[in-house]
Design a protein around this motif. Structure first.
Motif, short mmCIF file in Angstrom:
data_model
loop_
_atom_site.label_atom_id
_atom_site.label_comp_id
_atom_site.label_asym_id
_atom_site.label_seq_id
_atom_site.Cartn_x
_atom_site.Cartn_y
_atom_site.Cartn_z
N SER A 262 -1.30 0.70 1.98
CA SER A 262 -1.55 2.07 2.43
C SER A 262 -0.47 2.60 3.36
O SER A 262 -0.64 3.64 3.98
N GLY A 263 0.65 1.87 3.47
CA GLY A 263 1.77 2.35 4.27
C GLY A 263 2.43 1.33 5.16
O GLY A 263 3.51 1.58 5.70
N LEU A 264 1.84 0.14 5.31
CA LEU A 264 2.45 -0.89 6.15
C LEU A 264 3.70 -1.48 5.50
O LEU A 264 4.58 -1.99 6.18
N ARG A 265 3.78 -1.39 4.18
CA ARG A 265 4.93 -1.94 3.43
C ARG A 265 5.07 -3.43 3.66
O ARG A 265 6.14 -3.95 3.96
N ARG A 266 3.96 -4.11 3.50
CA ARG A 266 3.96 -5.57 3.66
C ARG A 266 3.43 -6.16 2.37
O ARG A 266 4.19 -6.35 1.43
N VAL A 267 2.14 -6.44 2.28
CA VAL A 267 1.55 -6.98 1.06
C VAL A 267 0.68 -5.90 0.43
O VAL A 267 -0.01 -5.17 1.13
N GLY A 268 0.71 -5.81 -0.88
CA GLY A 268 -0.18 -4.89 -1.57
C GLY A 268 0.52 -4.10 -2.65
O GLY A 268 1.73 -3.85 -2.61
N VAL A 269 -0.28 -3.67 -3.64
CA VAL A 269 0.21 -2.84 -4.72
C VAL A 269 0.12 -1.38 -4.27
O VAL A 269 -0.72 -1.03 -3.43
N SER A 270 0.97 -0.53 -4.79
CA SER A 270 0.94 0.88 -4.43
C SER A 270 -0.38 1.51 -4.86
O SER A 270 -0.93 1.16 -5.91
N PRO A 271 -0.89 2.46 -4.06
CA PRO A 271 -2.16 3.11 -4.43
C PRO A 271 -1.98 4.02 -5.65
O PRO A 271 -0.87 4.29 -6.09
#
Length: 377
Positions: free
Chosen positions: A145-154
């Motif tokens: 959601s904006g941290l630019r760490r772990v995760g797929v783009s929303p």
């Protein structure tokens, strides 16, 4: 400081010592529980902040449905105490990590162990391992959601990963999850609130894309203490995962999320030298206070903590066992005095000590072991 000491003299404290004001702690837990009830969301607190059984027991008594942690080692010590639902909100990559995950599921069959996926490759790896074990692994799709760490783009990328996960035997999809840790770098509470709204919004927009094709009933899980009372109030969010709220700290004060009076965790430290009129040395260094000047790379807090009652004093630098503090030349602080510090970031401070000293409203003292201290794997 009198409200913490309750008749104990400075000589009776062995410093540095990490203390918790029990009344403030309980107030913080009760406030978050009341917020969750008001908005119809479940609380799954992140225990990396305190790593102690006594504090989680208070959270559980206040309605927590389980806990969040970052490491399998943390999960294990709480599962051993009887916790029934644990989310390991961290990518579990590699053969040994997966072996340990399934070992926990085997050892604690009455408990649910959840984790996250952030790519088709990781999802396929987990699914294959779970199928080989003959189990169904509950997973959340982690969204950035904006941290630019772990995760797929929303949006479309996250929706596509949901579709992929739903095809895989061995996995049971719980929903969409994010952590807006970038709120720690905000310049104002207004900016924190904007981030919180976007945190919930990006998950709900993704869920709407999926609902249009018949995929409904997804859980929506948000975290981050600074944003939680914004993102957690958005209709459609089902779960919140704050951690730092039990203690708060100088970073939360800077962000406008908490007041110094709400900060339940403090460090008591003794003045061991005053080499010159405007400089003192304390016995709390980096091995007590940590080196954080704000979480997630933020460097917005002046010094290495707030000295209660001496707002003009600045903890300018830390070595391992020493803190160097700039004070006014006419300050009444003397060698031998015990000072109270609100640390910049309470989470690593708790992890750096074997035990927390809990101080009751009546001055009673309890020792709480930090049972998940150092559980880095």
């Amino acid at each position: 400081m009198a409200q913490l000491w309750q008749g104990l003299t400075a000589e009776e404290w062995d410093t540095p010592q990490v203390v918790v004001h029990r009344g403030r702690l309980q107030d913080n837990i009760a406030s978050m529980a009341a917020f969750a009830r008001q908005h119809g969301v479940q609380v799954r607190p992140h225990v990396k902040t305190h790593k102690t059984w006594e504090i989680f027991a208070m959270q559980q008594a206040a309605g927590a449905v389980g806990l969040t942690c970052a490491k399998l080692g943390e999960a294990e010590v709480f599962l051993q105490r009887g916790v029934k639902s644990v989310l390991v909100a961290y990518p579990l990559v590699g053969t040994r990590k997966l072996e340990r995950l399934f070992e926990l599921m085997t050892r604690f069959p009455a408990a649910e162990v959840q984790t996250i996926v952030d790519s088709p490759e990781r999802a396929a790896e987990l699914a294959q391992a779970a199928a080989a074990q003959g189990v169904e692994l509950p997973v959340w799709v982690k969204v950035d959601s904006g941290l630019r760490r772990v995760g797929v783009s929303p949006g479309a990328p996250a929706a596509e990963l949901v579709r992929e996960v739903r095809k895989l035997s061995g996995l049971r999809l719980l929903g969409l999850l994010t952590h807006a840790g970038h709120a720690y770098g905000a310049a104002s509470y207004e900016q924190v609130a904007e981030i919180g709204a976007a945190e919930a919004g990006c998950l709900l927009e993704t869920a709407e894309l999926l609902a249009a094709e018949g995929v409904t009933g997804l859980g929506i899980s948000v975290g981050s203490t600074p944003t939680v009372k914004v993102s957690g109030a958005v209709p459609g969010v089902t779960e919140i995962r704050p951690g730092n709220y039990v203690f708060y700290d100088a970073t939360q004060v800077r962000l406008g999320v908490a007041t110094p009076e709400q900060c339940a965790l403090r460090v008591l430290t003794r003045v061991v030298a005053r080499p010159e009129a405007g400089r003192i040395v304390i016995d709390a260094g980096a091995k007590t206070l940590a080196l954080d000047k704000g979480a997630h790379g933020s460097d917005a807090v002046a010094g290495h903590g707030l000295i209660v009652g001496h707002e003009g004093a600045v903890i300018e630098r830390l070595s391992e066992e020493h803190g160097v503090v700039r004070i006014a030349e006419d300050s009444p602080i003397r060698v031998g005095d015990v000072l109270e510090i609100i640390p910049n970031h309470s989470c690593p401070v708790a992890n750096l000590t074997d035990e927390l000293t809990a101080i009751g409203e009546d001055g009673s003292l309890e020792t709480w072991n930090v049972i998940a201290r150092g559980k880095m794997r």
